[in-house]
Design an enzyme around this catalytic site. Structure first.
Site: not given
Ligand code: GDP
Ligand code: IMO
Ligand code: MG
Length: 442
Positions: A25-27, A29-30, A53-54, A234, A311-312, A343, A422-423
Site C-alpha cells: 500500500g501507499d505506493e 496509486k493516487g 488514503g490516496h 491497499q 492514520t498519520g 527522488d 520523481v516527486g
Molecule cells: P497511495 O495510497 O498508493 O495512493 O499512496 P499515498 O498517497 O498513501 O502515499 C504516497 C505518498 O507519496 C503521498 O504523500 C504522495 O504525495 C507521495 N508521492 C507520490 N509519488 C511521489 C514521488 O515520486 N516522490 C515523492 N517524493 N513523493 C511522492
Molecule cells: P492505500 O490504498 C497502507 C493496512 C493497515 C493494516 C492492514 C489491515 O492507501 O494504499 P485494515 O484497516 O484494512 O483492516 O488494516 O492493512 N492498510 C494499509 N496500509 N495503505 C493502505 O491503503 C492500507 N489499507 C490498509 O495498516 O496493516
Molecule cells: Mg495510501
C-alpha cells in the site's frame, strides 16, 4: 450474433486498465491514477474502504481521498465507487463537501454502488477494541474487517438498504445482535438499532442522488468504447489471499478483484499497471524482510514523508524487495510498472536491492507460504546519486546511476517500467502517461 461478429465487436472495445498496488500500500496509486485520469472516461474504486488514503498533488495543492476515486480532479472523468468496496457514509459526504468547497463539481459524475456494503458505527468500535488486545493486526480502525465479515456472513447492510427505511430497522437489529457476544467479550457497548436506523436512513437520503447500479453503468461505458480505469486500494502484500496473512486487509486488493469488485469480466481488462515505490514501506504489523530499523530507515521516512495518509502513523521503511515484486507481477498479471519516489533515494549511497531471500540456506526468488516471517534478505549494492531529480523532464535527464537502478529493478522483477515518478506533483512524472496505449519503451 455470429462468432465473428462478436469477436469484431470486442476488438472495437477500448481497453479497461487496472492500477494496482504492488507492495504494502501507499505506493503512490493516487498520484499515478490522477495523472493517467486525463485519458480515462471513468475511474472506479473496486475494493477496500476508507482505510485507503490516496494523495494527489495538483498545482502545489494536496488532496487526500479515502473513498472518492483519484480521477475526480479531472472534470471530464466519471468516478465510480463499485460494489466490492465498503462505504462509510460520513466519509463520503465529507469528501464530497471538501471537493465542492474547492470548486470541484461532483454532482453528476460521482456514482456509488447500491450493492456496496455500509460501514456501521459498531464496525469501527469492534475494530478499535480488537486493536487494543493481543494479536492486533495494526489496522486503520476504520471498521473494514468487521464490515467485510458481515458481508460474507450474509447479514451486511448495503447502500441500497439505507433507501428502504422500513426493512432497515429489522436488518440492523439482526446485524447488531450478531455482534453482541463479540462486543461483550471485548467490553464494548453496541449502539441501539433504532438510533442507527434513523441516522443511517437520513444518511441514505443524502447519498440517494449518487446511488445506482454501477456495474450496469460500467457495461454501458465499455460498450460505448470508453476508457475505464480501475483504481486499486491497499496493495498485493495486503491482499486477503496473496498477502502476508493474517497481517492483511479484508478484501481482494489484487487486479483480479477488479472483476468482481466492479462487475466487469476478465475479458474486458487489457492492461494491469502495478505501482511500486523505489524502496519499500509498510504500516501496521506483520513481516517486512527488508525493513531498516535504523538511521537509514528514519532517513527514508523523513525524505519520503512516510506517515500514513489515513492514520498519520509513521510508516516502516526498508529496501526494495524484488521477491515481493515478482509475486505481485505474477498474481496481478502485470503488464507494466510505474516506479514512484525515486527522488527519495537521492543522496543515499550505496543503495541496496533485495534480489532474493535466503531460507535456511536455500535461495527463494519469491515469498512462499509464511516464508516472509523467517527469511534473510540477500542484497545487491548499486551506486547512488547526489543530484536532485525534481527538474528531470525525461528519463534521459536522470543521472546515470538512477537510470541504472531503474533498469536493474526492471530486470529483477521481470516487468517493464513505463513511468518513473520523481516527486508528488503531477508534473514530476517521466515516461508513458497514457496507460490505454500499447506499451512504449522508457
Ligand atoms: P497511495 O495510497 O498508493 O495512493 O499512496 P499515498 O498517497 O498513501 O502515499 C504516497 C505518498 O507519496 C503521498 O504523500 C504522495 O504525495 C507521495 N508521492 C507520490 N509519488 C511521489 C514521488 O515520486 N516522490 C515523492 N517524493 N513523493 C511522492
Ligand atoms: P492505500 O490504498 C497502507 C493496512 C493497515 C493494516 C492492514 C489491515 O492507501 O494504499 P485494515 O484497516 O484494512 O483492516 O488494516 O492493512 N492498510 C494499509 N496500509 N495503505 C493502505 O491503503 C492500507 N489499507 C490498509 O495498516 O496493516
Ligand atoms: Mg495510501
Amino acid at each position: 450474433m455470429g462468432e465473428t461478429e462478436y469477436a469484431r465487436q470486442r476488438e472495437n472495445l477500448m481497453p479497461a486498465v487496472v492500477v494496482v498496488g504492488a507492495q504494502w500500500g501507499d505506493e503512490g496509486k493516487g498520484k499515478v491514477v490522477d495523472l493517467y485520469a486525463r485519458h480515462a472516461d471513468a475511474v472506479v474504486r473496486y475494493a477496500g474502504g476508507a482505510n485507503a488514503g490516496h494523495t494527489l498533488v495538483v498545482g502545489g495543492e494536496q488532496v487526500i481521498l479515502h473513498l472518492v476515486p483519484s480521477g475526480i480532479l479531472n472534470e471530464e472523468t466519471e468516478c465510480v465507487v463499485a460494489q466490492g468496496t465498503v462505504l462509510d457514509p460520513d466519509v463520503l459526504l465529507e469528501e464530497i463537501a471538501t471537493l465542492e468547497a474547492r470548486g470541484i463539481s461532483v454532482a453528476s459524475r460521482l456514482h456509488f454502488s447500491e450493492r456496496a456494503h455500509v460501514v456501521l458505527p459498531h464496525h469501527k468500535l469492534i475494530d478499535s477494541l480488537r486493536e487494543n488486545k493481543a494479536g492486533a493486526i495494526g489496522t486503520t480502525k476504520r471498521g473494514i474487517g468487521p464490515c467485510y465479515e458481515d458481508k460474507v456472513a450474509r447479514r451486511g447492510i448495503r447502500l441500497g438498504d439505507l433507501l428502504q427505511p422500513k426493512e432497515l430497522r429489522s436488518r440492523l437489529a439482526r446485524n447488531i445482535e450478531a455482534w453482541r457476544p463479540v462486543a461483550d467479550a471485548l467490553g464494548g457497548t453496541l449502539p441501539a438499532p433504532d438510533e442507527v436506523a434513523t441516522a443511517y436512513a437520513a444518511l441514505g437520503q443524502r447519498l440517494r442522488p449518487f446511488v445506482c447500479d454501477t456495474a450496469r453503468l460500467l457495461s454501458t461505458l465499455l460498450s460505448q468504447n470508453k476508457n475505464v480505469m480501475l483504481e486499486g486500494a491497499q496493495g498485493t502484500l495486503l491482499d486477503i489471499d496473496h498477502g502476508t496473512y493474517p497481517f492483511v486487509t479484508s478484501s481482494t486488493a489484487v487486479a483480479g478483484g477488479a472483476c468482481s469488485g466492479a462487475g466487469i469480466g476478465p475479458t474486458d481488462i487489457d492492461g494491469v499497471v502495478g505501482i511500486a515505490k523505489a524502496y519499500a514501506t509498510r504500516v501496521g504489523h506483520g513481516p517486512f524482510p527488508t525493513e531498516l530499523e535504523n538511521a537509514l530507515g528514519e532517513r527514508l521516512r523523513q525524505a519520503g514523508s512516510e506517515f500514513g495518509a489515513t492514520t498519520g502513523r509513521p510508516r516502516r521503511c526498508g529496501w526494495f524487495d524484488a521477491p515481493a515484486l515478482r509475486l505481485a507481477v505474477r498474481v496481478n498479471g502485470m503488464t507494466r510498472l510505474a516506479l514512484t519516489k525515486l527522488d527519495v533515494l537521492t543522496g543515499i549511497d550505496p543503495i541496496q536491492i533485495c534480489t532474493h531471500y535466503d531460507a535456511d540456506g536455500q535461495p527463494l526468488s519469491e515469498p512462499s507460504f509464511d516464508s516472509m516471517r523467517s527469511v534473510t534478505p540477500v542484497y545487491e549494492s548499486m551506486p547512488g546519486w547526489s543530484q536532485s531529480l525534481r527538474d528531470c523532464a525525461t528519463i534521459d535527464d536522470l543521472p546515470e546511476p538512477a537510470r541504472a537502478y531503474v533498469h536493474r529493478l526492471e530486470e529483477l522483477v521481470g516487468c517493464p517500467i513505463s513511468l518513473v515518478s520523481v516527486g508528488p506533483g503531477r508534473e514530476h512524472s517521466l515516461g508513458e502517461v497514457n496507460p490505454f496505449t500499447e506499451l512504449g519503451q522508457l
